[in-house]
Design a protein around this motif. Sequence first.
Motif, PDB file in Angstrom:
ATOM      1  N   GLN A  57       0.794  -1.309  -0.086  1.00 17.74           N
ATOM      2  CA  GLN A  57       0.068   0.066   0.060  1.00 17.74           C
ATOM      3  C   GLN A  57       0.794   1.421  -0.188  1.00 17.74           C
ATOM      4  O   GLN A  57       0.647   2.053  -0.633  1.00 17.74           O
ATOM      5  N   GLU A 115       3.900   1.584  -1.061  1.00 22.09           N
ATOM      6  CA  GLU A 115       4.694   1.725  -2.547  1.00 22.09           C
ATOM      7  C   GLU A 115       3.577   2.604  -3.664  1.00 22.09           C
ATOM      8  O   GLU A 115       4.016   3.338  -4.126  1.00 22.09           O
ATOM      9  N   LYS A 116       2.291   1.922  -3.585  1.00 21.17           N
ATOM     10  CA  LYS A 116       1.342   2.645  -4.341  1.00 21.17           C
ATOM     11  C   LYS A 116       1.055   4.113  -3.936  1.00 21.17           C
ATOM     12  O   LYS A 116       0.905   5.081  -4.827  1.00 21.17           O
ATOM     13  N   TYR A 117       0.966   4.364  -2.629  1.00 22.30           N
ATOM     14  CA  TYR A 117       0.908   5.536  -2.041  1.00 22.30           C
ATOM     15  C   TYR A 117       1.977   6.420  -2.627  1.00 22.30           C
ATOM     16  O   TYR A 117       1.735   7.677  -2.946  1.00 22.30           O
ATOM     17  N   ASP A 165       4.179   6.292  -4.835  1.00 18.52           N
ATOM     18  CA  ASP A 165       3.929   6.399  -6.520  1.00 18.52           C
ATOM     19  C   ASP A 165       2.760   7.413  -6.997  1.00 18.52           C
ATOM     20  O   ASP A 165       3.501   8.645  -7.644  1.00 18.52           O
ATOM     21  N   PHE A 166       1.712   7.273  -6.300  1.00 13.95           N
ATOM     22  CA  PHE A 166       0.817   8.454  -6.432  1.00 13.95           C
ATOM     23  C   PHE A 166       1.235   9.965  -6.297  1.00 13.95           C
ATOM     24  O   PHE A 166       1.059  10.620  -7.180  1.00 13.95           O
ATOM     25  N   TYR A 171      -6.094  11.942  -3.594  1.00 10.91           N
ATOM     26  CA  TYR A 171      -5.843  10.342  -2.946  1.00 10.91           C
ATOM     27  C   TYR A 171      -7.093  10.104  -2.052  1.00 10.91           C
ATOM     28  O   TYR A 171      -7.561   8.923  -2.354  1.00 10.91           O
ATOM     29  N   ARG A 186       2.449   1.252 -13.387  1.00  7.95           N
ATOM     30  CA  ARG A 186       2.063   1.403 -11.856  1.00  7.95           C
ATOM     31  C   ARG A 186       1.169   2.613 -11.590  1.00  7.95           C
ATOM     32  O   ARG A 186       1.021   2.921 -10.435  1.00  7.95           O
ATOM     33  N   ARG A 187       0.342   2.964 -12.720  1.00  7.74           N
ATOM     34  CA  ARG A 187      -0.324   4.206 -12.487  1.00  7.74           C
ATOM     35  C   ARG A 187      -1.815   3.449 -12.553  1.00  7.74           C
ATOM     36  O   ARG A 187      -2.504   2.852 -13.434  1.00  7.74           O
ATOM     37  N   LYS A 188      -2.964   3.816 -11.534  1.00  7.67           N
ATOM     38  CA  LYS A 188      -4.108   3.450 -11.804  1.00  7.67           C
ATOM     39  C   LYS A 188      -4.965   4.018 -12.709  1.00  7.67           C
ATOM     40  O   LYS A 188      -4.908   5.593 -12.493  1.00  7.67           O
TER      41      LYS A 188
END
Lengths: 300, 164
Positions: free
Chosen positions: A69, A71-73, A75-76, B49, B69-71
């Motif tokens: 979680q 990592e995705k956070y 990256d965002f 987010y 890796r981007r949604k």
Amino acid sequence: MNRIFKSFNFSVVDYKDAENLLNSMALKGYEFKGTGKGQIKGFAMFEKNNRAKNINYAIDIQCNLLENQKEKYYDFYKDLGWKNKDCFNNKLHIFEAEQGSAFPIYTDDLTELENLKEGMRSEGLYLKHGLLIIFFLFLIWLMFRWGGIGINRQVSYFIIIYFLLAISYMVTSMIHRLFFSLRCRKCIDLMDLLSKNVLSKELRFWENVFNIGSFVFFPSVAIAGYCYEIWGIGLNGYGFSNSWNIIWLLICVVSVFVLLSSTYLLFSYPEKSKYKTLSFVGYFMYYLSIYEFFIKYLLT
Amino acid sequence: MAREQLKTLTEPMYYVLLSLIKENHGYGIMQMINEFTEGRVTVGAGTLYALLGRFEKEKIIQQVAEENRRKIYKLTGKGKDILQEEFERLNKMVSDGEKFMGFDGQMPSPPDNDSGSGISMPVNEEISESQQEVSKENTKTPKEIKNKKGFSIGGLGKGVLIPT
């Protein structure tokens, strides 16, 4: 290298104070390098740097994220201009960006307030403090039940006072948080709410005093006691075998050095896990030698 | 979470939904909103987010792909309905505003006698029928009205603006 260490024991509701600290240090020319990664976590290291004046720091609250979680956070946020620098306690996530290159993390007060409330709920402060209070009360009960006689009694009273101080700090902190969260429910203005958070600076100060004081105090007493016993003057007449005492004395002294040095090394090389295990080993030796001394000393 | 269902569509929410009519990812949403509103509205990383997380949980948007890796998200049917209703509501607000701003007459005068409820409208047959309908609807419990959609619009449900 010009390095400065500052205490960094901010909780979830103090994230604005933490941001202000990082940004003010950046204005003075000190770049934030990281928080403690070993067993001693409550410090942040700053390094004098030329690029520090252009950096903006921001802190976001997300409690107890799992690795994937996180990592995705990260990256965002990286997509939107904020690069992750550090993560304190798995609750405060510290991001940096060049001046003017990214919009503030929260542009909407309502979302920020919701995030703060969610963070306060999942921080688990009451559970952590509650368990510690129960633990200390149990130790106090143990001491009354098994407490020694003579000179032991005065020392045990001192220890009980120490535990009571710890308990009162935790109770104060829980009450403070309770009042803050009650105010949160009625309040819709984030800045107004955060400005009413008055006691937290004092609470952090006393927590620091407490932690540093006990970190220094207990090994000194244990080392003094071991030395006293090695030179043959048993404190309660039960002469322990001298060779064991020498070993425990060495363990106690070495553990303090190991803890401090591994903490410093982890600041410079945060990724190396051998330093983390070193820190854990030092922590283990530290508590083992201190408990050994006090239990042997007080329970006989 | 204490408030499970979002009651009002705030400005950032509305713009995020607009940016997801066609599929989009986080960076795209932020750029489009900044561009199309000419800098008036900006959505930060944290706000975005949190909103995307909430919308996905309420099934207003769904993830349709993942690139680098981007949604990548897009509105669901429910999301499109909500957006359409909000768009129409905002349009009505603007056209009502024009009516008010173009109003040249006198302010309505309250009744002279002491009788009644202070309604300034004369009660005749037609209006009393429509009022009966509304009062019948108002005997529905508030829960039923709210649960029509998981996402009601700003407290302006039926029966609030019509005096009874």
